[in-house]
Design a protein around this motif. Structure first.
Motif, PDB file in Angstrom:
ATOM      1  N   LEU A   1      76.935  47.517  71.969  1.00  9.37           N
ATOM      2  CA  LEU A   1      75.948  46.819  72.785  1.00  9.37           C
ATOM      3  C   LEU A   1      75.434  47.639  73.961  1.00  9.37           C
ATOM      4  CD1 LEU A   1      77.453  43.219  72.710  1.00  9.37           C
ATOM      5  CD2 LEU A   1      75.789  44.277  71.160  1.00  9.37           C
TER       6      LEU A   1
ATOM      7  N   ASN B   1      77.395  46.948  66.628  1.00 10.44           N
ATOM      8  CA  ASN B   1      77.949  46.195  67.741  1.00 10.44           C
ATOM      9  C   ASN B   1      78.278  47.080  68.943  1.00 10.44           C
ATOM     10  OD1 ASN B   1      78.376  43.559  68.678  1.00 10.44           O
ATOM     11  ND2 ASN B   1      80.597  43.806  68.488  1.00 10.44           N
TER      12      ASN B   1
ATOM     13  N   ARG C   1      72.302  38.611  75.917  1.00  3.15           N
ATOM     14  CA  ARG C   1      72.872  37.332  75.499  1.00  3.15           C
ATOM     15  C   ARG C   1      74.215  37.548  74.804  1.00  3.15           C
ATOM     16  NH1 ARG C   1      69.289  34.065  71.584  1.00  3.15           N
ATOM     17  NH2 ARG C   1      70.557  35.123  70.051  1.00  3.15           N
ATOM     18  N   LYS C   2      74.289  38.551  73.921  1.00  2.09           N
ATOM     19  CA  LYS C   2      75.556  38.850  73.239  1.00  2.09           C
ATOM     20  C   LYS C   2      76.638  39.285  74.224  1.00  2.09           C
ATOM     21  CE  LYS C   2      73.930  40.146  68.649  1.00  2.09           C
ATOM     22  NZ  LYS C   2      74.967  39.809  67.684  1.00  2.09           N
ATOM     23  N   GLN C   3      76.215  39.894  75.330  1.00  2.00           N
ATOM     24  CA  GLN C   3      77.162  40.327  76.356  1.00  2.00           C
ATOM     25  C   GLN C   3      77.528  39.202  77.322  1.00  2.00           C
ATOM     26  OE1 GLN C   3      74.940  43.714  77.948  1.00  2.00           O
ATOM     27  NE2 GLN C   3      76.308  45.135  76.874  1.00  2.00           N
TER      28      GLN C   3
END
Length: 184
Positions: free
Chosen positions: A115, A113, A150-152
């Motif tokens: 990122l 994780n 996208r996760k950010q």
């Protein structure tokens, strides 16, 4: 009289072929999910690569050893392998293996994780993929970057990266990756 063993050219070629075959067996085991067997084969190939002093062979097999460790969840071992393979690839001027190791380091960072680190590694791999004209790798890196973005929460930028990856996959007729990018 010297007691050291000098590898003759014919023997060297034979040993190189042996390392390649061991590595291929390791890759088959990776594909089958038999990671311990993959590790054994890649370690044997690495021993031969060290014997021959072949940085390119070492980079390739150490990198694949890292993949097996990653799949087993041994992230510290995987990272050690990736970093060693990255250095060897750079010394051997093997840009494709260099990009592959940056990609693997991105995957490791993503698994932890981390990122920003993942995005940096994927971006570096993307730049090399473009420089060596490897569009399949370029598409994959764009997709990896889109996942991180996208996760950010960077949805617009993620969508742009997915679209670029999709466009490349369509241009190549790569229906498998096209389906992946459409699903995202």
């Amino acid at each position: 009289m010297s007691t050291s063993h000098r590898v003759e050219p014919a023997e060297s070629e034979h040993r190189q072929n042996e390392a390649n075959h061991l590595g291929n067996l390791g890759n088959v085991h990776l594909q089958l999910g038999a990671y311990q067997e993959a590790i054994q084969h890649h370690e044997a190939a690495i021993c031969i690569g060290r014997e021959l002093g072949d940085r390119q062979t070492l980079a390739h097999h150490i990198g694949n050893l890292g993949v097996a460790h990653f799949e087993l969840g041994h992230h510290d071992d995987a990272e050690r392998c990736c970093r060693e393979a990255l250095q060897l690839a750079r010394e051997a001027h093997d840009r494709r293996v260099e990009a592959k190791q940056l990609w693997s380091l991105g995957n490791l960072a993503l698994a932890k994780n981390q990122l920003d680190s993942a995005l940096t590694h994927y971006q570096e791999a993307l730049e090399i993929m473009r420089a060596i004209s490897y569009p399949q790798g370029e598409s994959t890196q764009l997709g990896n970057m889109a996942l991180v973005l996208r996760k950010q929460g960077e949805f617009t930028e993620a969508r742009e990266h997915y679209q670029q990856a999709l466009d490349i996959s369509r241009r190549l007729g790569d229906q498998q990756n096209e389906a992946i990018w459409l699903a995202e």
